[in-house]
Scaffold this motif. Structure first.
Motif, PDB file in Angstrom:
ATOM      1  N   SER A 632      45.531  54.290  42.980  1.00 46.48           N
ATOM      2  CA  SER A 632      44.671  53.205  43.458  1.00 46.48           C
ATOM      3  C   SER A 632      43.230  53.678  43.388  1.00 46.48           C
ATOM      4  O   SER A 632      42.896  54.745  43.918  1.00 46.48           O
ATOM      5  CB  SER A 632      45.023  52.819  44.891  1.00 46.48           C
ATOM      6  OG  SER A 632      46.373  52.432  44.975  1.00 46.48           O
ATOM      7  N   THR A 634      39.398  52.678  44.323  1.00 51.66           N
ATOM      8  CA  THR A 634      38.516  51.816  45.112  1.00 51.66           C
ATOM      9  C   THR A 634      37.073  52.143  44.760  1.00 51.66           C
ATOM     10  O   THR A 634      36.645  53.294  44.904  1.00 51.66           O
ATOM     11  CB  THR A 634      38.747  52.022  46.615  1.00 51.66           C
ATOM     12  OG1 THR A 634      40.117  51.769  46.919  1.00 51.66           O
ATOM     13  CG2 THR A 634      37.863  51.089  47.427  1.00 51.66           C
ATOM     14  N   ASP A 638      34.165  48.109  47.233  1.00 51.25           N
ATOM     15  CA  ASP A 638      35.432  47.970  47.961  1.00 51.25           C
ATOM     16  C   ASP A 638      36.490  47.195  47.188  1.00 51.25           C
ATOM     17  O   ASP A 638      37.500  46.775  47.756  1.00 51.25           O
ATOM     18  CB  ASP A 638      35.222  47.319  49.335  1.00 51.25           C
ATOM     19  CG  ASP A 638      34.500  48.242  50.298  1.00 51.25           C
ATOM     20  OD1 ASP A 638      34.649  49.469  50.147  1.00 51.25           O
ATOM     21  OD2 ASP A 638      33.802  47.741  51.193  1.00 51.25           O
ATOM     22  N   SER A 639      36.284  46.989  45.901  1.00 51.83           N
ATOM     23  CA  SER A 639      37.332  46.394  45.069  1.00 51.83           C
ATOM     24  C   SER A 639      38.293  47.494  44.645  1.00 51.83           C
ATOM     25  O   SER A 639      37.886  48.615  44.338  1.00 51.83           O
ATOM     26  CB  SER A 639      36.712  45.717  43.846  1.00 51.83           C
ATOM     27  OG  SER A 639      36.054  46.671  43.030  1.00 51.83           O
ATOM     28  N   THR A 640      39.603  47.183  44.648  1.00 49.77           N
ATOM     29  CA  THR A 640      40.631  48.182  44.362  1.00 49.77           C
ATOM     30  C   THR A 640      41.446  47.761  43.150  1.00 49.77           C
ATOM     31  O   THR A 640      41.870  46.603  43.050  1.00 49.77           O
ATOM     32  CB  THR A 640      41.563  48.374  45.567  1.00 49.77           C
ATOM     33  OG1 THR A 640      40.784  48.795  46.687  1.00 49.77           O
ATOM     34  CG2 THR A 640      42.618  49.430  45.272  1.00 49.77           C
ATOM     35  N   SER A 641      41.670  48.696  42.236  1.00 54.33           N
ATOM     36  CA  SER A 641      42.527  48.465  41.076  1.00 54.33           C
ATOM     37  C   SER A 641      43.645  49.503  41.100  1.00 54.33           C
ATOM     38  O   SER A 641      43.526  50.558  41.712  1.00 54.33           O
ATOM     39  CB  SER A 641      41.725  48.566  39.778  1.00 54.33           C
ATOM     40  OG  SER A 641      41.141  49.850  39.647  1.00 54.33           O
ATOM     41  N   HIS A 642      44.740  49.179  40.418  1.00 56.62           N
ATOM     42  CA  HIS A 642      45.926  50.041  40.424  1.00 56.62           C
ATOM     43  C   HIS A 642      46.314  50.400  39.001  1.00 56.62           C
ATOM     44  O   HIS A 642      46.154  49.605  38.069  1.00 56.62           O
ATOM     45  CB  HIS A 642      47.096  49.348  41.122  1.00 56.62           C
ATOM     46  CG  HIS A 642      46.834  49.014  42.554  1.00 56.62           C
ATOM     47  ND1 HIS A 642      47.067  49.899  43.583  1.00 56.62           N
ATOM     48  CD2 HIS A 642      46.334  47.887  43.122  1.00 56.62           C
ATOM     49  CE1 HIS A 642      46.741  49.330  44.721  1.00 56.62           C
ATOM     50  NE2 HIS A 642      46.290  48.106  44.480  1.00 56.62           N
ATOM     51  N   THR A 656      33.755  56.386  41.605  1.00 57.39           N
ATOM     52  CA  THR A 656      34.672  55.787  42.568  1.00 57.39           C
ATOM     53  C   THR A 656      34.324  56.190  43.996  1.00 57.39           C
ATOM     54  O   THR A 656      33.788  57.262  44.243  1.00 57.39           O
ATOM     55  CB  THR A 656      36.120  56.200  42.273  1.00 57.39           C
ATOM     56  OG1 THR A 656      36.215  57.617  42.384  1.00 57.39           O
ATOM     57  CG2 THR A 656      36.538  55.760  40.901  1.00 57.39           C
ATOM     58  N   GLU A 697      44.680  61.219  49.138  1.00 53.71           N
ATOM     59  CA  GLU A 697      43.457  60.493  48.832  1.00 53.71           C
ATOM     60  C   GLU A 697      42.286  61.450  48.655  1.00 53.71           C
ATOM     61  O   GLU A 697      42.221  62.497  49.317  1.00 53.71           O
ATOM     62  CB  GLU A 697      43.117  59.492  49.945  1.00 53.71           C
ATOM     63  CG  GLU A 697      43.978  58.257  49.955  1.00 53.71           C
ATOM     64  CD  GLU A 697      43.484  57.237  50.971  1.00 53.71           C
ATOM     65  OE1 GLU A 697      43.987  56.099  50.924  1.00 53.71           O
ATOM     66  OE2 GLU A 697      42.610  57.572  51.801  1.00 53.71           O
TER      67      GLU A 697
END
Length: 946
Positions: A632, A634, A638-642, A656, A697
């Motif tokens: 993940s 972010t 604060d947009s999150t992609s996977h 990031t 993380e």
């Protein structure tokens, strides 16, 4: 996750390949089961189908959609517009996960964002009413689905209808055949052929297996039929009545040829290849529900069970088992023994044995022997009798219960020491039991009143007893009494006095201590480290050790079970990995290992017993993988992609805010004991500590090339293949090379501009300095001249003051010396005159006496002293006058002050004052008191500074 360690245990007459029903002495228990509840897998209660993909992930068709289990976490994938999911299939060719259910048919495909669902509902041929899709199966490159009793074939997303087949209730592949059980008959599809109706039976078939080239067909009502070349006839089995009541939902043939039948009303039953029952599991007997909806055997030979309320994983092939309250055995296990083909199990609740009348459906498998209630310490077989050592005394077993023959509280164990003589160790020492016919005599052996739980004979007269915290005792027995006792402990070769035990291994006695294993050295009367066993145990504490008939040595060291496996004479191999799954269940109170025979070993557990079947040991799967399943990303907004694990490739990421890595390992042999370690190169070079947490993380990583690595460790301590993910964090626009070049140009421009400005300013300042330089010099010269003249005057003044002080000081010294000389001269002149006068007289004696008295008077002459005092005060600034004003002093004390002020010695003062040295000291003491001076203060310094 709720873990229930419930194992299956069988005596030598009942193993998985048995062909008989439960016998009198069979030991009953339940397999190792891990149960997942709906709240744990985040889905509905019902689970209708189970499958596994090539990576090892498990997929479940659930009421709420598709469930995925990766070995660490459950993931749920609901399907829009769909209700219950009834079936699931993993196509190994495309790695798609096909699902079917209520008005749904499609597949999940893997994308960079995870699983994505693609519906095939609109591709189903018209004329087929889409309601429930119960079965999905692959056969010869095609996927077949059972839609409301009709069969369709799926290939390359194209769906075609299979003609002339309807009423289908199950689909099953067997070898190179696909069989469909229908209410209209039995259909079979062979290689290159279509479905053919081979029988017209209208039974409600729910499953089939192929045995020895023939089919056994199972109906919902529990009937079994044998099918062969068009012939169908009833097959009668011992479980017919059970199946008729239970109703059959599913049938599965396992890889070891055992058969599992899932029922609607009574759990599941495991059968051997001849359909004889092996194990029955249901609610309160290993499962949490009576209705079993689906079955699946995974790569580890575990049986996954979809229930009407949850999911269970059963480890059918485990070599370990646990007998506890789930099968009617209560309490902590302390001892087990076999006598006359009956196994007796002693626990903290009493002595148990298997029920004589029971079948495979029995929930309680053990009965408590009357009179044995309470803590069982040991079992001994002496003279053909079972002797029960109990907290309440000692008992002999009979056909109806127990007979107490020894009532001393707290009996540990008994050993035979001769014909009809038994030695019993109790809480307070040893007793000798002598059996003569039907009579018995009991004698307490005085000389050692210690708790005697562990003891072994070295010979007929030497007994070794070890105490938990008092050491080892060597006891010499002569006749019927203790002749001598000697204690050994830390001063005899042991590391301490505690945790010492004695055991008989082979033909020698060994002693285990707090650290290591020891042998008694008779020559030195002390203990030495065991030369062989310490090669294996080192400084571990061995709390139990026992040798089997085949030479294997089983032990518990530091709370962990293991075995020294005998290869050849004198050659052993230590094996501990396979026991790690049960170490948490071993009792830490009076550990015990019970060798029933070479095939069955019972270990005392916190609840009941763990049984180990060495012959059931399976090779440990050494090679396995840790999978990085999701990343993940972010960003600062604060947009999150996977990024899904299947699509992990070297990737460039923008700057990031946070990176989250999720990983797992679908290793289902001890699935609750997987741990992980990770590192991010080159950010961290060392691996992290092992942890059950399956994510990590990182925040605000600098722009750089990175490699994230993760590995797993299973319950056996083996490490997986390392999984890696390479990625690059790109710099922001203000961190690029072009930006840095612009920064350098700007800095160079500013620096050059500053230099030019400073150069102009420097020229102006230089002109100004030149104009004012001469004036400043002239001013400085005037200041120097004035300062020099003033300094000379000050120097001359200081010299005059110094000379004046020096003259005054010398005048003071001269006046002091002059006064002293004058005083002495006056006294000497007077003395001379008197002596001359005495010489003229005839009576010299009288005259000389008068001279002496005259000298004495001269010494005390007030007028002379006043003259001295006058001069003294002139020299010393009226010292005597001032001190008299401050303190009331006698004349003698005043003189003493004057002499001390002049820093005269004690001897000189004594001569001047015509007193002894002791008198001077006494005078000093009195003077101190009057002046109020402490002992720490120097008197002379005090007077000098007065």
């Amino acid at each position: 996750m709720k873990n229930i360690l419930l194992f299956m245990i069988f005596s030598t007459n009942w193993v998985f390949s048995q062909t008989t029903l439960v016998k009198k002495n069979d030991l009953i228990s339940i397999p190792l089961i891990t149960t997942f509840t709906p709240s744990e897998y985040n889905g509905g209660i019902q689970n209708w189908g189970i499958a596994q993909d090539t990576t090892g992930y498990i997929y479940v068709a659930n009421n709420y959609g598709l469930l995925e289990f990766d070995g660490a976490t459950w993931n749920s994938y609901p399907i829009d517009g769909a209700t219950k999911t009834r079936s699931v299939l993993v196509d190994e060719t495309s790695n798609r996960i096909y699902v079917g259910g209520q008005r749904q048919l499609g597949y999940f495909d893997r994308t960079s964002k995870g699983l994505s669902y693609q519906s095939l509902l609109d591709r189903i041929p018209s004329g087929i009413a889409v309601d429930e899709i119960w079965d999905l199966i692959t056969f010869q490159g095609n996927i077949y689905a059972n839609i409301n009793g009709s069969i369709v074939s799926i290939k390359n997303d194209r769906i075609t209808s299979v003609k002339n087949v309807d009423g289908v209730e199950f689909l099953m592949q067997a070898n190179n055949e696909l069989i469909a059980g229908s209410t209209n008959g039995i259909y079979i599809k062979k290689n290159g052929e279509g479905f053919k109706k081979v029988h017209k039976s209208q039974k409600s078939f729910r499953g089939a297996i192929k045995q020895d080239g023939n089919y056994l067909m199972f109906t919902y009502d529990g009937e079994i039929y044998h099918y062969n070349q068009g012939n169908l006839k009833r097959y009668y089995a011992q479980i017919d009545n059970f199946l008729a009541d239970a109703k059959i939902n599913k049938v599965l043939k396992l890889s070891n040829d055992h058969v599992v039948i899932a029922t609607q009303n009574n759990g599941l039953i495991i059968l051997d290849k001849d359909l004889s029952p092996i194990q029955h599991l249901t609610k309160n007997k290993g499962l949490n529900h009576r209705t079993v909806l689906s079955l699946y055997e995974d790569d580890f030979k575990n049986l996954w069970v979809g229930l009407n309320n949850g999911i269970s994983v059963i480890e059918l092939g485990s070599p370990f088992s646990l007998i506890n309250e789930n099968v009617g055995l209560e309490g902590t296990g302390y001892v087990a023994s076999v006598h006359n083909n009956t196994i007796y199990l002693g626990t903290s609740s009493g002595l148990f044995k298997p029920y004589e009348d029971r079948d495979f459906r029995s929930i309680r498998g053990y009965s408590l022997i009357n009179g044995s209630e309470g803590l069982v310490n040991n079992l001994s077989i002496i003279d053909g009798k079972i002797i029960l050592s109990h907290h309440e005394g000692a008992f002999k077993l009979n056909s109806s219960g127990t007979d107490q023959f020894f009532d001393a509280t707290g009996t540990w164990q008994f050993k035979a020491i001769g014909n009809s003589k038994w030695l019993g160790g109790t809480y307070d020492g040893f007793y000798l039991i002598n059996q003569i016919g039907n009579t018995q005599s009991t004698k307490y052996l005085k000389g050692l009143a210690e708790s005697s739980r562990v003891f072994e004979f070295e010979n007929d007269t030497t007994l070794w007893m070890t105490h938990g915290y008092k050491g080892a005792f060597k006891i010499t027995i002569k006749g019927d009494s203790i002749h001598d006792v000697k204690r050994y402990g830390a001063n005899s070769g042991f590391p301490s006095d505690i945790l010492i035990s004695v055991y008989q291994i082979g033909n020698e006695l060994i002693f285990t201590g707090e650290l290591g294993v020891y042998l008694y050295n008779a020559e030195s009367d002390s203990f030495d480290r065991h030369p062989f066993l310490n090669e294996w145990f080192g400084d571990r504490h061995v709390s139990k050790i026992k040798e089997a008939a085949n030479g294997n040595i089983y032990f518990i060291a530091n709370g962990e079970m293991g075995v020294l496996k005998r290869k050849t004479i004198g050659v052993y191999e230590i094996q501990e990995k396979q026991f790690r799954k049960i170490n948490g269940f071993i009792s830490d109170d009076l550990e015990n290992i019970n060798l029933l025979n070479s095939e069955s070993i019972l270990i005392g557990a916190k609840e009941g017993f763990v049984l180990y079947k060495p012959d059931w040991d399976q090779p440990i799967k050494e090679v396995f993988h840790a999978h990085l399943k999701n990343v993940s990303v972010t960003n600062h907004d604060d947009s999150t992609s996977h990024i899904s694990g299947t699509f992990f490739k070297s990737k460039a990421l923008e700057k990031t805010k946070r990176l989250r890595f999720e990983y797992s390992s679908p290793y289902f042999d001890g699935l609750n004991d997987i741990k992980y370690a990770y590192r991010l190169m080159p950010y961290e070079n060392e691996w992290s500590e092992w942890s059950a947490t399956n994510w990590e993380e990182y925040t605000n990583l600098p722009a750089k090339d990175y490699t994230f690595e993760v590995k797993a460790m299973n319950v056996y301590g083996n490490e997986s293949v390392v999984s890696r993910y390479n990625f690059t964090i790109n710099p922001e626009w203000y961190e690029t090379n072009l930006a840095y070049a612009a920064y350098a140009s700007l800095i160079l421009f500013i620096f050059t501009s500053v230099l030019l400005v400073r150069e102009r300013k420097h020229k102006v300042e230089k002109r100004f300095i030149n104009l004012t330089k001469e004036e400043v010099i002239r001013s400085k010269e005037r200041e120097i001249s004035e300062f020099s003249e003033k300094t000379n005057q000050e120097i001359q003044s200081l010299k005059n003051q110094s000379l004046k002080k020096e003259i005054e000081h010398k005048n003071s010294q001269l006046a002091s010396v002059t006064m002293h000389l004058l005083s002495k001269n006056e006294f000497v002149m007077s003395l001379r005159k008197k002596i001359n006068d005495a010489l003229e007289n005839k009576d010299n004696t009288e005259t000389l006496n008068k001279i002496v008295k005259s000298i004495d008077r001269n010494i005390d002459e007030d007028e002379a002293w006043e003259t001295f005092a006058h001069h003294f005060d002139q020299v010393h600034g009226n010292f005597l006058h001032k001190i008299k004003q401050e303190v009331h002093l006698t004349p003698q004390e005043t003189k003493l002050c004057a002499y001390l002020k002049m820093n005269m010695s004690t001897k000189d003062i004594a001569n001047l004052m015509n007193i002894t040295i002791r008198g001077v000291e006494l005078g000093r003491y009195r003077l101190r008191k009057k002046l109020g001076i402490q002992r720490e203060t120097n008197l002379v310094e005090y007077l000098d500074n007065f």
